[in-house]
Design a protein around this motif. Structure first.
Motif, short mmCIF file in Angstrom:
data_model
loop_
_atom_site.label_atom_id
_atom_site.label_comp_id
_atom_site.label_asym_id
_atom_site.label_seq_id
_atom_site.Cartn_x
_atom_site.Cartn_y
_atom_site.Cartn_z
N GLY A 57 32.64 42.84 52.82
CA GLY A 57 34.07 43.03 53.03
C GLY A 57 34.80 41.72 53.27
O GLY A 57 35.91 41.51 52.77
N ARG A 58 34.19 40.84 54.04
CA ARG A 58 34.82 39.55 54.32
C ARG A 58 34.98 38.73 53.04
O ARG A 58 36.03 38.14 52.78
N LEU A 59 33.95 38.69 52.23
CA LEU A 59 33.96 37.84 51.04
C LEU A 59 34.90 38.34 49.96
O LEU A 59 35.56 37.55 49.28
N VAL A 60 34.99 39.66 49.78
CA VAL A 60 35.85 40.14 48.70
C VAL A 60 37.33 39.92 49.03
O VAL A 60 38.15 39.81 48.11
N GLU A 61 37.65 39.83 50.31
CA GLU A 61 39.03 39.51 50.65
C GLU A 61 39.28 38.01 50.61
O GLU A 61 40.34 37.55 50.21
N LYS A 62 38.28 37.23 50.98
CA LYS A 62 38.42 35.78 50.97
C LYS A 62 38.51 35.24 49.55
O LYS A 62 39.22 34.26 49.29
N TYR A 63 37.81 35.88 48.62
CA TYR A 63 37.83 35.45 47.22
C TYR A 63 38.37 36.59 46.36
O TYR A 63 37.61 37.36 45.78
N PRO A 64 39.68 36.70 46.29
CA PRO A 64 40.29 37.86 45.61
C PRO A 64 40.10 37.82 44.10
O PRO A 64 39.70 36.79 43.53
N PRO A 65 40.38 38.93 43.42
CA PRO A 65 40.21 39.00 41.97
C PRO A 65 41.12 38.02 41.23
O PRO A 65 42.18 37.63 41.72
N VAL A 66 40.67 37.66 40.04
CA VAL A 66 41.39 36.69 39.21
C VAL A 66 41.64 37.31 37.84
O VAL A 66 40.73 37.89 37.22
N LEU A 67 42.85 37.16 37.35
CA LEU A 67 43.22 37.69 36.03
C LEU A 67 42.91 36.69 34.93
O LEU A 67 43.23 35.51 35.04
N ARG A 68 42.29 37.19 33.87
CA ARG A 68 42.10 36.42 32.63
C ARG A 68 42.84 37.15 31.52
O ARG A 68 42.40 38.21 31.07
N THR A 69 43.97 36.62 31.09
CA THR A 69 44.74 37.28 30.04
C THR A 69 44.16 37.01 28.65
O THR A 69 44.23 37.86 27.76
N HIS A 70 43.56 35.80 28.44
CA HIS A 70 43.05 35.42 27.12
C HIS A 70 41.68 34.78 27.26
O HIS A 70 41.32 34.25 28.32
N ASP A 71 40.89 34.84 26.19
CA ASP A 71 39.63 34.14 26.19
C ASP A 71 39.85 32.69 25.73
O ASP A 71 40.97 32.27 25.45
N ARG A 72 38.79 31.93 25.61
CA ARG A 72 38.88 30.50 25.29
C ARG A 72 39.44 30.25 23.90
O ARG A 72 39.91 29.15 23.58
N PHE A 73 39.39 31.28 23.04
CA PHE A 73 39.88 31.11 21.67
C PHE A 73 41.30 31.59 21.49
O PHE A 73 41.85 31.51 20.39
N GLY A 74 41.90 32.13 22.56
CA GLY A 74 43.27 32.60 22.47
C GLY A 74 43.41 34.08 22.22
O GLY A 74 44.53 34.59 22.06
N HIS A 75 42.29 34.81 22.19
CA HIS A 75 42.36 36.25 22.01
C HIS A 75 42.77 36.92 23.32
O HIS A 75 42.29 36.54 24.39
N ARG A 76 43.59 37.93 23.22
CA ARG A 76 44.01 38.67 24.41
C ARG A 76 42.83 39.49 24.93
O ARG A 76 42.20 40.25 24.17
N VAL A 77 42.49 39.35 26.22
CA VAL A 77 41.38 40.11 26.78
C VAL A 77 41.78 40.99 27.96
O VAL A 77 41.18 42.02 28.21
#
Length: 548
Positions: A57-77
């Motif tokens: 519980g401590r770690l999931v709040e300390k390191y919250p989720p991160v959004l990735r809108t595109h991959d390295r090639f520019g494709h929408r993910v």
């Protein structure tokens, strides 16, 4: 090491204990017909109180989720990356049936058992319980459309957490999210502008922007959009039956005060495909089935946070010396701790009673359905409104140590306002209570029938009930008075339940403080003559790795 740095008078960590070993919770579990679940609840409680789950519980709040809108090639993910322990928490929740067990296990008390498990497991990390709650509430809404229910209910109720972006029918278990509010409307969903256009194959094309979408990594979403026949409920998968991604674009994640482990998002429906749930124009009545159940989780979640706060405060006071004595021996601290404990017990008792009402209402008991409707509305307002003040006072019991992140109390404090905002903030909840009583006058009769079960037992309660009747006897300025009315109703409901079912010391203290006119504003203003020793003893965490 120099003697000046010798560590003394520090409180041992509150860990290795059974979170479920709480008299108010276990008594409610048995009373409301779910005693059969006690062994499983205690196993979950031991896991929740252990060092491993607390660290998750401590770690999931300390390191919250991160959004990735595109991959390295520019494709929408449109992907969200979570800390690995998020998936550990989700796995435990799903395997223990917190997401949907009552829909497949129809034993009497199934909803009570689930509520108790939410209460216990929520003390690890409340954030991951958002998609768990959404999944629970999605099932009855989907049943409005039997074909969709037949396709998805078995997977929504499966006890397998199967994370990943795949076509729903090919997964072993599904998680559901909810996508209703828009930036111009908020709780006023009738102001929504998202549009749904019918297609020849029976699907709809959905176009619009949603300001808050709960749990964007879910497999399915219930959403509201304006169809030709009016505001309508729709089900949208992240992956379509042909295996292609649906056009749900994650624009950004919200940077929130609390609940940080949970990814709340803004999404764009860019010609997304969905299936209608219920008739066109019946979106609000369809989705309200979902809201009524998630409001129960709001109340239970606030009660859980109160329990966690008072457990930490009592634990600290038990082990900390100040001014020549243990804190728990000092009269003013005793007053504060007992007051916090009373609030937590009252919230727990009413939460379990309303979970029982859900069970019996679903089984066809019309009286219990009325108790649930008005009782849940007033309780959602009051219990959730009390949580932030309770968390602040519990934090203060730890002094400066409580203000430090390592204590866990700041996280509890940041989390505490959310249930009051979620599923309709304070004013919405108060007005909804009045609306319920106006549309269904029999719900008022059911409410008073419930509180009158304690009539004649305590004069302070009787007088408070009489005051509520007077408040409801005239409708002048009723919207202006809504909060006062709803608060009073919530208090007499709690008082009635405590007088009938609670420990006599807690019931007496509740009536002497909450229902008498000389109750102070801050916690720690209990009158004299209260059995504080018994009240605090009931609040102590039990069975831990710390010294008794």
């Amino acid at each position: 090491m120099p003697a000046t740095h010798e560590v003394t008078n520090q409180v041992p960590p509150l860990t290795g204990y059974d979170v479920a070993d709480y008299p108010a919770l276990l008594e409610g579990l048995r009373r409301e017909g779910a005693g059969w679940a006690e062994a499983d609840l205690r196993a979950l409680g031991t896991l929740a109180g252990g060092e491993q789950a607390q660290e998750w519980g401590r770690l999931v709040e300390k390191y919250p989720p991160v959004l990735r809108t595109h991959d390295r090639f520019g494709h929408r993910v449109d992907e969200v990356d979570f800390h690995t322990h998020w998936h550990d928490l989700m796995t435990v929740a799903v395997e223990n049936g917190l997401h949907a067990a009552p829909w497949r296990d129809r034993r009497p008390g199934a909803h009570v058992a689930r509520a108790a498990k939410m209460f216990v497991w929520g003390q690890t990390d409340p954030g991951h319980l958002c998609p768990i709650s959404m999944t629970y509430a999605a099932v009855p809404a989907l049943r409005v459309e039997p074909t969709l229910a037949a396709d998805f209910e078995p997977l929504l109720t499966a006890s397998v957490y199967d994370y990943g972006l795949r076509e729903p029918s090919g997964k072993r278990g599904l998680i559901a999210g909810m996508s209703m509010t828009e930036k111009q409307g908020g709780s006023d969903v009738r102001a929504n502008t998202t549009r749904a256009t019918p297609n020849s194959d029976g699907t709809y094309t959905v176009v619009g922007h949603k300001w808050f979408t709960s749990a964007p990594m879910s497999d399915l979403f219930l959403t509201l959009a304006q169809a030709p026949g009016g505001l309508t409920c729709f089900l949208l998968p992240r992956v379509l039956p042909d295996g292609t991604r649906n056009a749900l674009r994650l624009q950004r994640l919200k940077d929130k005060l609390g609940n940080r482990s949970n990814a709340s998002s803004e999404i764009e429906y860019d010609n997304a495909i969905g299936w209608r749930v219920g008739e066109e124009g019946r979106g609000v009545p369809t989705i309200i089935q979902m809201v009524n159940l998630t409001r129960l989780d709001c109340a239970v979640g606030s009660a859980s946070g109160m329990r966690q706060g008072v457990a930490q405060a009592v634990h600290h006071a038990t082990h900390r010396d100040a001014f020549g004595a243990r804190l728990i021996e000092q009269p003013l601290m005793v007053n504060v701790l007992a007051d916090l404990a009373i609030e937590a017990e009252a919230a727990t008792v009413v939460g379990m009673r309303l979970a029982g009402a859900v069970d019996r209402a679903i089984a066809g008991d019309e009286h219990e359905a009325m108790v649930r409707r008005v009782g849940l509305a007033v309780t959602k307002y009051w219990v959730c409104k009390r949580a932030p003040a309770h968390a602040a006072e519990a934090l203060e019991c730890l002094g400066g140590n409580g203000y430090v992140e390592e204590s866990g109390m700041p996280r509890l404090y940041r989390e505490s306002p959310l249930p009051s905002i979620w599923e309709g903030s304070g004013n919405v909840a108060a007005l909804d209570s009045l609306r319920a009583m106006a549309k269904q006058p029999e719900s008022v009769e059911a409410f008073f029938a419930e509180v009158d079960l304690a009539a004649g037992t305590d004069a302070r309660l009787d007088n408070a009930v009489a005051r509520v009747r007077k408040e409801l006897s005239h409708f002048d300025d009723i919207q202006y008075r809504a909060r006062r009315i709803v608060e009073s109703m919530a208090l007499v409901l709690q008082g009635s339940l405590l007088v009938r079912h609670g420990h006599p010391a807690v019931a007496d203290a509740f009536c002497a403080s909450r229902l008498d006119s000389d109750w102070g504003v801050a916690f720690g203003t209990l009158p004299t003559g209260i059995d504080t020793t018994t009240i605090i003893e009931r609040a102590k965490p039990r069975g831990g790795d710390f010294d008794a």
